[in-house]
Structures are given as C-alpha cells and as structure tokens.
Design a protein around this motif. Structure first.
Motif, PDB file in Angstrom:
ATOM      1  N   ASP A 199      -3.694   0.844  -3.524  1.00 42.59           N
ATOM      2  CA  ASP A 199      -3.214  -0.521  -3.631  1.00 42.59           C
ATOM      3  C   ASP A 199      -2.087  -0.564  -4.657  1.00 42.59           C
ATOM      4  N   ASP A 200      -0.885  -0.931  -4.203  1.00 42.39           N
ATOM      5  CA  ASP A 200       0.276  -0.891  -5.084  1.00 42.39           C
ATOM      6  C   ASP A 200       0.451  -2.171  -5.904  1.00 42.39           C
ATOM      7  N   GLU A 201      -0.515  -3.077  -5.826  1.00 39.93           N
ATOM      8  CA  GLU A 201      -0.528  -4.253  -6.696  1.00 39.93           C
ATOM      9  C   GLU A 201      -1.478  -4.037  -7.871  1.00 39.93           C
ATOM     10  N   SER A 202      -2.671  -3.536  -7.571  1.00 37.32           N
ATOM     11  CA  SER A 202      -3.652  -3.295  -8.635  1.00 37.32           C
ATOM     12  C   SER A 202      -3.540  -1.900  -9.226  1.00 37.32           C
ATOM     13  N   GLY A 203      -2.944  -0.975  -8.440  1.00 41.00           N
ATOM     14  CA  GLY A 203      -2.871   0.414  -8.885  1.00 41.00           C
ATOM     15  C   GLY A 203      -4.141   1.192  -8.644  1.00 41.00           C
ATOM     16  N   LEU A 204      -5.070   0.623  -7.885  1.00 42.50           N
ATOM     17  CA  LEU A 204      -6.362   1.264  -7.651  1.00 42.50           C
ATOM     18  C   LEU A 204      -6.408   1.964  -6.299  1.00 42.50           C
ATOM     19  N   PRO A 205      -7.211   3.025  -6.201  1.00 43.75           N
ATOM     20  CA  PRO A 205      -7.369   3.696  -4.902  1.00 43.75           C
ATOM     21  C   PRO A 205      -8.131   2.810  -3.926  1.00 43.75           C
ATOM     22  N   VAL A 206      -7.805   2.920  -2.655  1.00 43.39           N
ATOM     23  CA  VAL A 206      -8.477   2.141  -1.613  1.00 43.39           C
ATOM     24  C   VAL A 206      -9.458   3.016  -0.844  1.00 43.39           C
ATOM     25  N   ALA A 207      -8.950   4.114  -0.274  1.00 45.46           N
ATOM     26  CA  ALA A 207      -9.822   4.960   0.544  1.00 45.46           C
ATOM     27  C   ALA A 207      -9.188   6.317   0.789  1.00 45.46           C
ATOM     28  N   LEU A 208     -10.043   7.294   1.024  1.00 46.06           N
ATOM     29  CA  LEU A 208      -9.660   8.603   1.543  1.00 46.06           C
ATOM     30  C   LEU A 208     -10.370   8.722   2.877  1.00 46.06           C
ATOM     31  N   MET A 209      -9.602   8.913   3.955  1.00 51.09           N
ATOM     32  CA  MET A 209     -10.211   8.803   5.275  1.00 51.09           C
ATOM     33  C   MET A 209      -9.716   9.844   6.258  1.00 51.09           C
ATOM     34  N   ASP A 210     -10.562  10.132   7.239  1.00 44.96           N
ATOM     35  CA  ASP A 210     -10.142  10.947   8.374  1.00 44.96           C
ATOM     36  C   ASP A 210      -9.091  10.164   9.156  1.00 44.96           C
ATOM     37  N   CYS A 211      -8.081  10.878   9.681  1.00 43.90           N
ATOM     38  CA  CYS A 211      -6.946  10.211  10.314  1.00 43.90           C
ATOM     39  C   CYS A 211      -6.905  10.398  11.826  1.00 43.90           C
ATOM     40  N   ALA A 212      -7.883  11.103  12.384  1.00 43.87           N
ATOM     41  CA  ALA A 212      -7.815  11.453  13.806  1.00 43.87           C
ATOM     42  C   ALA A 212      -7.785  10.221  14.710  1.00 43.87           C
ATOM     43  N   ARG A 213      -8.635   9.241  14.422  1.00 41.46           N
ATOM     44  CA  ARG A 213      -8.715   8.073  15.302  1.00 41.46           C
ATOM     45  C   ARG A 213      -7.441   7.241  15.244  1.00 41.46           C
ATOM     46  N   ILE A 214      -6.787   7.256  14.099  1.00 42.59           N
ATOM     47  CA  ILE A 214      -5.568   6.462  13.937  1.00 42.59           C
ATOM     48  C   ILE A 214      -4.523   6.875  14.962  1.00 42.59           C
ATOM     49  N   ALA A 215      -4.321   8.176  15.123  1.00 43.66           N
ATOM     50  CA  ALA A 215      -3.316   8.666  16.071  1.00 43.66           C
ATOM     51  C   ALA A 215      -3.672   8.313  17.503  1.00 43.66           C
ATOM     52  N   THR A 216      -4.971   8.328  17.835  1.00 46.57           N
ATOM     53  CA  THR A 216      -5.369   8.030  19.210  1.00 46.57           C
ATOM     54  C   THR A 216      -5.149   6.556  19.559  1.00 46.57           C
TER      55      THR A 216
ATOM     56  N   VAL B 147       0.837  -1.191   0.000  1.00 46.32           N
ATOM     57  CA  VAL B 147       0.000   0.000   0.000  1.00 46.32           C
ATOM     58  C   VAL B 147       0.874   1.243   0.000  1.00 46.32           C
ATOM     59  N   VAL B 148       0.543   2.206  -0.845  1.00 48.09           N
ATOM     60  CA  VAL B 148       1.172   3.526  -0.831  1.00 48.09           C
ATOM     61  C   VAL B 148       0.157   4.514  -0.274  1.00 48.09           C
ATOM     62  N   ALA B 149       0.619   5.422   0.573  1.00 50.82           N
ATOM     63  CA  ALA B 149      -0.316   6.340   1.210  1.00 50.82           C
ATOM     64  C   ALA B 149       0.253   7.745   1.310  1.00 50.82           C
ATOM     65  N   PHE B 150      -0.660   8.701   1.343  1.00 52.09           N
ATOM     66  CA  PHE B 150      -0.323  10.108   1.532  1.00 52.09           C
ATOM     67  C   PHE B 150      -1.067  10.596   2.769  1.00 52.09           C
ATOM     68  N   GLU B 151      -0.321  11.166   3.714  1.00 50.10           N
ATOM     69  CA  GLU B 151      -0.920  11.660   4.951  1.00 50.10           C
ATOM     70  C   GLU B 151      -0.719  13.162   5.039  1.00 50.10           C
ATOM     71  N   THR B 152      -1.778  13.880   5.365  1.00 48.15           N
ATOM     72  CA  THR B 152      -1.685  15.333   5.509  1.00 48.15           C
ATOM     73  C   THR B 152      -2.291  15.767   6.833  1.00 48.15           C
ATOM     74  N   SER B 153      -1.773  16.873   7.336  1.00 50.48           N
ATOM     75  CA  SER B 153      -2.295  17.435   8.585  1.00 50.48           C
ATOM     76  C   SER B 153      -2.236  18.952   8.494  1.00 50.48           C
ATOM     77  N   TYR B 154      -3.326  19.594   8.888  1.00 50.16           N
ATOM     78  CA  TYR B 154      -3.385  21.060   8.913  1.00 50.16           C
ATOM     79  C   TYR B 154      -3.950  21.498  10.246  1.00 50.16           C
ATOM     80  N   ARG B 155      -3.220  22.353  10.939  1.00 52.34           N
ATOM     81  CA  ARG B 155      -3.661  22.856  12.247  1.00 52.34           C
ATOM     82  C   ARG B 155      -3.711  24.378  12.202  1.00 52.34           C
ATOM     83  N   PHE B 156      -4.836  24.934  12.660  1.00 50.36           N
ATOM     84  CA  PHE B 156      -5.089  26.372  12.640  1.00 50.36           C
ATOM     85  C   PHE B 156      -5.300  26.824  14.078  1.00 50.36           C
ATOM     86  N   TYR B 157      -4.509  27.802  14.545  1.00 52.99           N
ATOM     87  CA  TYR B 157      -4.488  28.157  15.966  1.00 52.99           C
ATOM     88  C   TYR B 157      -5.369  29.330  16.393  1.00 52.99           C
TER      89      TYR B 157
END
Length: 314
Positions: A88-105, A64-74
């Motif tokens: 998916d780096d085998e099929s070349g197809l997109p898997v998902a675009l998702m919120d990442c907040a829960r992953i860090a927790t 799997v290849v992934a791009f992670e972004t974060s933007y914080r406004f104060y």
C-alpha cells in the motif's frame, strides 16, 4: 504480510464482467499516466533450461506498488512459479504475497474481450475460438460478457476433453465444434487464437472475411494475418516487439502497430476506422493489469479472512 496460496485464491469467486471492469480500469490508468508499467528483466542460463522474469510496477488508481516474479524450469516435467507481492503506497504497509497463476488465466481473456468490444465490426455475430487449453476454455464466457449479441459460437481444437470443457464453460449456449478451419475462419467476425504452440491451426489472411478481427493470445494464426492486416492493435507495442518475434517476416521485421489498447479505452484513439478493415490484435500481458487484478483478489480474500498473516520482519 498476508500469504495467499493458490488454494486460497481458488475460493474467491469472480465473474467475467467483474474481472473485465478491473482490467479496463487498469488500462485507463496506464493511458492517463497514473500507473507505471516498466519493462521486465529476464535471466536465462546458457543452455536455456530455465527462465526467470521480474518486474516492478505501480497502480496509481489503487495507490499500490507491486513486484511480480516468474520462474519456469523446463527439464523433465516443466515447472512454473509466479508470485505477486503488493504494498500500500499510502500507508507504506504490505498488503499480500500471493500466487499469480490465476491472475494470468483471467487477465488474458478479459483483455481479449475488451479488444473484441472495441475492434469488432458493427453487427458482428459469429465468433471462432482456436484452442481448448486454459485460455481457450475461458475465452467464450469473457467474450460474451462484452459482446452479448453473438449468435454463433465456434471452437476448433484437437483434444476431446478440452472441447467438452469449452462447451461446458457457457451453459445454455450452443457451441459448434468445427473441423474445416478454413471455412469457419471465413465465416467468423471475431477469431480468437488461444491455442498452444503445438497446434496444427494456422489461419491465413486470405481466409478471413472483410471486417474480420483476429486476436492472438497464444497460437493459431499465420503471420500473414499480421502483415496483411489493414490495421494492427496491441495491448503494448513494446511487448509485441519482444514476444511476437515468431510473427516476423523473412527480413525479421514485424508489421508496425497502429494503436494500443490503453489509448483506445481512454478515448484518445480509434480502434477501427472502417467496417471492412481486417484488424489484427496482439494480446500480451502487462504488469499494470496483473497488479490491479491481484489487488482486487487480495482485497476479496482478506474480507473473507483467507490466507495466513505472518510477520516476515519480526
């Protein structure tokens, strides 16, 4: 592309042992060279009112290849948005675009639990958690998943609601609320500092018992716990050099890292050399763990047909 919102992902149930297994697998893949975890790119305006991060990584185990972004406004009310896009780096197809907040927790307490499993002195029985925010509330359930022999669970915090939440996170277990932080630190085999930047807690090296392990996720440890440690472990020495500058000594220097968690989990290095060593561990986030955990979440969400599938490229 499957779009998974924060609400969608909240409906996916994961137990601590499951999360820990995924995170450990990602560290092993990183140590073996299967995965790639490059440095992040950061941008800030001159007045520092916001900060943006971006990185790309590849999980060789999951292909799997992934791009992670974060933007914080104060200004005014702080806002933060994080996203993860998976391909998916085998099929070349997109898997998902998702919120990442829960992953860090989930990723942070899982890494702390793995550190404790590998670094705690033999026979460790007492654990102290500093902080009752998101990370503090997650700490004990994950810690107990890798150290089921813990007998005394202590927590230090300043918010009554947070203290109640920490207690409620481990049903059936007695959690002791401590007020004398110095005394509690002297009795703890494992200290997990997960408080926010405004915490009054700052455990000094001289308070710790021989063989104690200190894990820093947020705040709660004085810099002496790093500089006077017998051994220092980090999830990533490179990340610690960037994000751990508040621990620097009067000359602006950090204590060198002796070993990294991925190589310990891969069996190519020892976490602890002596039962009486005081160990300092620095737990910082890595793209490799976020990718693995994000992909695992996306697979479970897809199996339940959560989210919305859209054609971005039509």
């Amino acid at each position: 592309m499957r779009i998974l919102t924060r609400s969608d992902l909240a409906r996916v149930e994961l137990v601590p042992s499951e999360v820990i297994s995924v995170v450990e697998e990602s560290y092993r893949a990183l140590a073996s060279g299967l995965s790639v975890n490059p440095s992040r790119q950061t941008v800030k305006p001159p007045d520092g009112h916001s900060v943006g991060h971006a990185l790309v990584g590849r999980d060789g185990t999951r292909e799997v290849v992934a791009f992670e972004t974060s933007y914080r406004f104060y200004p005014r009310r702080e806002r933060q948005y994080t996203t993860l896009s998976l391909y998916d780096d085998e099929s070349g197809l997109p898997v998902a675009l998702m919120d990442c907040a829960r992953i860090a927790t989930m990723r942070a307490p899982a890494a702390s639990a793995l550190i404790a499993r590998e670094c705690a002195a033999p026979g460790s029985r007492n654990a102290l958690v500093i902080g009752t925010g998101v990370q503090g509330r997650q700490a004990l359930p994950y810690l107990m998943a890798t150290m089921p022999g813990l007998e005394r669970l202590m927590v230090y915090g300043t918010h009554p609601d947070g203290l109640r939440a920490v207690r409620g996170a481990v049903p059936g277990e007695e959690v002791e609320i401590v007020e004398d932080l110095r005394a509690a630190a002297g009795e703890a085999d494992v200290v997990l500092a997960a408080a926010g930047p405004k915490t009054p807690a700052a455990i000094e090296a001289g308070w710790l018992r021989p063989g104690a392990l200190c894990v820093l996720v947020g705040y709660g440890l004085a810099s002496s716990t790093l500089h006077r440690a017998d051994r220092v472990l980090a999830t990533s020495a490179a990340r610690m050099a960037v994000t751990g500058t508040d621990l620097a000594d009067a000359r602006g220097r950090l204590r060198p890292v002796d070993v990294e968690l991925p190589e310990v989990l891969a069996g190519s290095a020892w976490a602890r050399l002596d039962a009486d060593e005081r160990i300092f561990a620095y737990n910082s986030g890595l793209a490799a763990t976020d990718i693995a955990l994000g992909h695992h979440l996306a697979q479970k969400a897809t199996a339940r047909e959560l989210g919305q599938v859209i054609d971005l490229w039509r």
